[in-house]
Design a protein around this motif. Structure first.
Motif, mmCIF file in Angstrom:
data_model
loop_
_atom_site.group_PDB
_atom_site.id
_atom_site.type_symbol
_atom_site.label_atom_id
_atom_site.label_comp_id
_atom_site.label_asym_id
_atom_site.label_seq_id
_atom_site.Cartn_x
_atom_site.Cartn_y
_atom_site.Cartn_z
ATOM 1 N N THR B 99 0.971 -1.301 0.075
ATOM 2 C CA THR B 99 0.015 -0.239 0.064
ATOM 3 C C THR B 99 0.565 1.305 0.086
ATOM 4 O OG1 THR B 99 -0.157 0.033 2.493
ATOM 5 C CG2 THR B 99 -1.862 -1.137 1.122
ATOM 6 N N ALA B 100 2.021 1.066 0.121
ATOM 7 C CA ALA B 100 2.837 2.357 0.052
ATOM 8 C C ALA B 100 3.660 2.510 -1.313
ATOM 9 C CB ALA B 100 3.838 2.539 1.271
ATOM 10 N N ILE B 101 4.812 1.904 -1.359
ATOM 11 C CA ILE B 101 5.480 1.822 -2.781
ATOM 12 C C ILE B 101 4.752 1.366 -3.486
ATOM 13 C CG2 ILE B 101 6.878 -0.244 -2.154
ATOM 14 C CD1 ILE B 101 9.247 1.054 -3.459
ATOM 15 N N PRO B 135 1.893 3.000 5.937
ATOM 16 C CA PRO B 135 0.551 3.813 5.917
ATOM 17 C C PRO B 135 -0.358 2.788 6.734
ATOM 18 C CG PRO B 135 1.577 3.208 3.570
ATOM 19 C CD PRO B 135 2.324 2.422 4.776
ATOM 20 N N THR B 136 -0.324 1.783 7.559
ATOM 21 C CA THR B 136 -1.098 1.478 8.453
ATOM 22 C C THR B 136 -0.819 1.498 9.750
ATOM 23 O OG1 THR B 136 -0.330 -0.885 8.175
ATOM 24 C CG2 THR B 136 -2.019 -0.322 6.589
ATOM 25 N N ASP B 152 0.490 10.309 11.093
ATOM 26 C CA ASP B 152 0.183 9.887 9.750
ATOM 27 C C ASP B 152 -0.886 8.969 9.485
ATOM 28 O OD1 ASP B 152 1.076 10.055 6.845
ATOM 29 O OD2 ASP B 152 2.831 8.964 6.902
ATOM 30 N N PRO B 153 -2.066 9.499 8.923
ATOM 31 C CA PRO B 153 -3.196 8.904 8.895
ATOM 32 C C PRO B 153 -3.177 7.544 8.177
ATOM 33 C CG PRO B 153 -3.669 10.969 8.463
ATOM 34 C CD PRO B 153 -2.092 10.718 8.266
ATOM 35 N N THR B 154 -3.926 6.507 8.301
ATOM 36 C CA THR B 154 -3.981 5.123 7.808
ATOM 37 C C THR B 154 -4.777 5.035 6.551
ATOM 38 O OG1 THR B 154 -5.330 4.293 9.684
ATOM 39 C CG2 THR B 154 -2.957 4.317 9.954
#
Ligand SMILES: Cc1ncc(C[n+]2csc(CCOP(=O)(O)OP(=O)(O)O)c2C)c(N)n1
Ligand code: SF4
Ligand SMILES: [Mg+2]
Lengths: 377, 283
Positions: B99-101, B135-136, B152-154
């Motif tokens: 979910t990030a890169i 991101p989580t 940092d929101p998830t």
């Protein structure tokens, strides 16, 4: 010209040659001036049962062609400068995992978005050093339509023979040329396919050097069930950090191309026999250089051209010889001297190197070269 | 009878490199049992992964295994699948990898609804690189890069997958290996893109920074946050803050909203492409 001649553009020829070479997969992302190749592939591939996919970006496109090739399907992607940059990490993966595939880069002006629609030869060094780490390189630079067809097939053959990603470096002018040409008869084509293992799965190692520097390659789903990684690995394909194994493997990778250089280097001499001034050129600038040579010859100047059909690897021995013999060497390029820098190293002050570097997006004119020929006298 | 994991593992590669008690092992086992459940031949499966602790799993599985670059597993898998549409593709990713890169590839694979199964091991952290936030990572929690508390929101990976078009989406925690197995099996059976999120412990990196540095306390934390979908439906949004909804994110009649209907998958990608080939070749 034979009756069968028809109009082809450079882009169409890349697509046609790819399919004639056995390519059945294209993964891409549109970018000027390479998009026509994608468009042709999207039309032509389904007709031969192949697959075209447009991915979300060039990184993904590069991933798909590696995946498809591992599954046994010859694969192509095409792009231009910025997209070529995005592909680089996965191009490195293809080197490391030794997955055959062809990357066509229709060069445009850079860096960054640069000159999207203008001519350049901006990525000669990116083709060589774009991804991190050491690796062998084969990059082809066609200058004529017939040559695009011929060298695209060669690019696929090289990729299959040496199990490496091969760079097909067009420039914008070459890709967008259009003329009526005859293509070679299908039967006359030489098409190479990767060497398959001759041993049963229990005895198979994906990076077995017992068969030479290029290990036989099993495709996925053929019963061999092996592991592929971008990490440094041993002959079984599993990660290793053993310094000796890693060193030996990197050396083997380079050897794959270095030891076969004679079979890969490809150049053409034009009026070189008595030449005192030598032009080194490739791609569309070589077309201008040829006109300049013809014009200079008319006034009795002894000038000739060495044109590289394969830019990497270079024919070192021949270049060294010419550097010792020529009164001056002229290197016209649509970049700030990416090849000239290399030639200068070969010359090592034995001869004068005259550069012509245009990065404004307009072609180098034969007159520009002619002026430098006069300067060299 | 005990399940014969040996049948699917490369036993010579064991011991594995994961920390003792790491949640990834439970997910791997659930996945292997799912392979047995659907009866796939090992020769016809390709396990693909990116980079991370989770992504080391394929190395231990006796199939056609492909350990790719960070975040890009789905694109390699898409190439394999399009080249051989009749084969079975399973992708294994960490939360950062997927979910990030790899976020772009993730939503596009969902959109394409291409027939493969993605198993995301969500341990709320970048495990392999030593415990940076992902991101989580929940708001307020500590990692090596959010030592003052994460702001940092998830992402909710399941909601993201659904919105992007995946045709089967489910989540279970590593505390319930059998449920995980059920969902992965259903994912394998679904003709389309399936996303199964396994909420897992990384006590070594995430736990250590948040006063739960052993597997048990990390899994207790996971348990304390889990709310089954049926129950969640009866709760207020505010009560669900900092909770993890588990279950199958299918939309039954009553639940189907206008937007979900409007946005539902139209077809599976390889089937649609086969029709193109058929049409073009008929001419
Ligand atoms: C292009 C690139 N950027 C960064 C990294 C470094 N890196 C390796 S794994 C990883 C994160 C892994 O986290 P996750 O995907 O959640 O997997 P986990 O280890 O937690 O299972 C990062 C940032 C890399 N390998 N490649
Ligand atoms: S660092 Fe975390 S995710 Fe990686 S093996 Fe250890 S516990 Fe598992
Ligand atoms: Mg993680």
């Amino acid at each position: 010209m034979k009756k069968s001649a028809r109009f082809y553009s450079g882009a169409e020829l890349v697509a046609k040659a790819a399919i004639d070479a056995g390519c059945r997969f294209y993964g891409g992302y549109p970018i000027t001036p390479s998009s026509e190749i994608a468009e042709f592939m999207s039309v032509m591939l389904p007709k031969v049962g192949g697959t075209y996919v447009q991915m979300e970006d060039e990184i993904a496109a590069m991933g798909t062609i590696i995946g498809a090739s591992l599954a046994g399907v010859k694969s192509l992607t095409a792009t231009s400068g910025p997209g070529f940059s995005l592909k680089q990490e996965n191009i490195g993966y293809a080197y490391m995992a030794e997955v055959p595939c062809v990357i066509c880069n229709v060069m445009r002006g850079g860096p960054s978005t640069g000159l999207p629609t203008a001519l350049a030869q901006a990525d000669i060094m990116q083709a060589k050093w774009g991804t991190h780490g050491d690796h062998p390189v084969i990059a082809l630079t066609p200058a004529y339509l017939e040559e695009i067809y011929e060298l695209t097939i060669k690019a696929f053959n090289f990729s299959e023979i040496y199990r490496i990603p091969v760079m097909l470096m067009l420039d914008e002018v070459i890709a967008h040329l259009s003329a009526a040409i005859n293509l070679p008869e299908k039967e006359s084509l030489v098409i190479k396919d990767r060497r398959k293992p001759s041993v049963p799965p229990e005895k198979y190692f994906p990076y077995d050097t017992a068969y030479g520097d290029v290990p036989p390659m099993a495709n996925f789903f053929e019963g061999y069930r092996y592991h592929v990684t971008g990490l440094s690995h041993d002959k079984t394909g599993f990660p290793t950090t053993d310094p000796e194994l890693v060193q030996a493997d990197q050396e083997r990778h380079l050897r794959k191309v270095n030891w076969k250089k004679n079979e890969i280097v490809d150049y053409e001499y034009y009026l070189m026999k008595d030449a005192e001034i030598v032009i080194f050129a490739y791609g569309s600038t070589a077309r201008a250089a040829r006109v300049a040579v013809d014009n200079a010859r008319k006034s009795g100047i002894k000038v000739g051209m060495m044109r590289f059909r394969v830019i990497w690897p270079l024919p070192e021995a021949e270049i060294l010889k010419l550097c010792g013999r020529a009164k001056a060497i002229i290197v016209p390029e649509m970049n700030m001297g990416q090849l000239s820098d290399v030639i200068e190293r070969y010359a090592a002050d034995r001869t004068k190197i005259i550069r012509i570097n245009h990065v404004g997006g307009v072609p180098i004119h034969p007159t520009d070269i002619h002026n430098k020929i006069r300067e060299a006298l | 009878m005990a399940f014969e994991y040996e049948k699917y593992l490369r036993m010579d590669k064991i011991p594995h490199l994961w920390c003792p008690g790491c949640g990834i092992g439970i997910v791997l086992k659930a996945m292997l049992r799912s392979v047995e459940n659907v009866g796939w031949d090992k020769n016809d499966i390709s396990f693909v992964s990116g980079i991370g602790c989770t992504s080391r799993a394929p190395g231990y599985i006796d199939c056609n295994t492909l350990h790719t670059t960070h975040g890009r597993a789905l694109s390699f898998a898409t190439g394999v699948k399009l080249a051989k549409p009749d084969k079975n593709l399973v992708v294994f990713s960490g939360d950062g990898d997927a979910t990030a890169i790899g976020g772009n590839h993730f939503i596009h694979a969902c959109r394409r609804n291409i027939d493969m199964t993605l198993v995301v091991v969500n341990n709320n952290v970048y495990g392999m690189t030593g415990g940076q936030h992902s991101p989580t990572t929940p708001i307020g929690y500590k990692t090596n890069t959010t030592i003052y508390g994460n702001i940092d929101p998830t992402f909710d990976i399941c909601l993201l997958a659904k919105a992007a078009g995946a045709s089967y989406v489910a989540r279970a925690t590593v505390n319930k290996g059998r449920v995980l197995e059920k969902y992965i099996t259903k994912g394998f059976q679904n003709k389309g893109f399936s996303v199964i999120v396994a909420t897992a412990n990384c006590h070594t990196q995430f736990g250590r920074k948040n006063k739960m540095s052993d597997p048990i306390s990390s899994r207790k934390w996971i348990e304390s946050r889990e709310i089954p979908l049926e129950k969640a439906r009866t709760m207020k949004a505010a009560e669900l803050k900092d909770k993890v909804i588990t279950g199958e994110f299918t939309t039954d009649e009553a639940e189907t909203t206008f937007w979900e209907n409007y946005n539902s998958p139209v077809h599976e990608y390889t089937e649609a492409y086969a029709k193109i080939i058929e049409k073009v070749q008929e001419k």
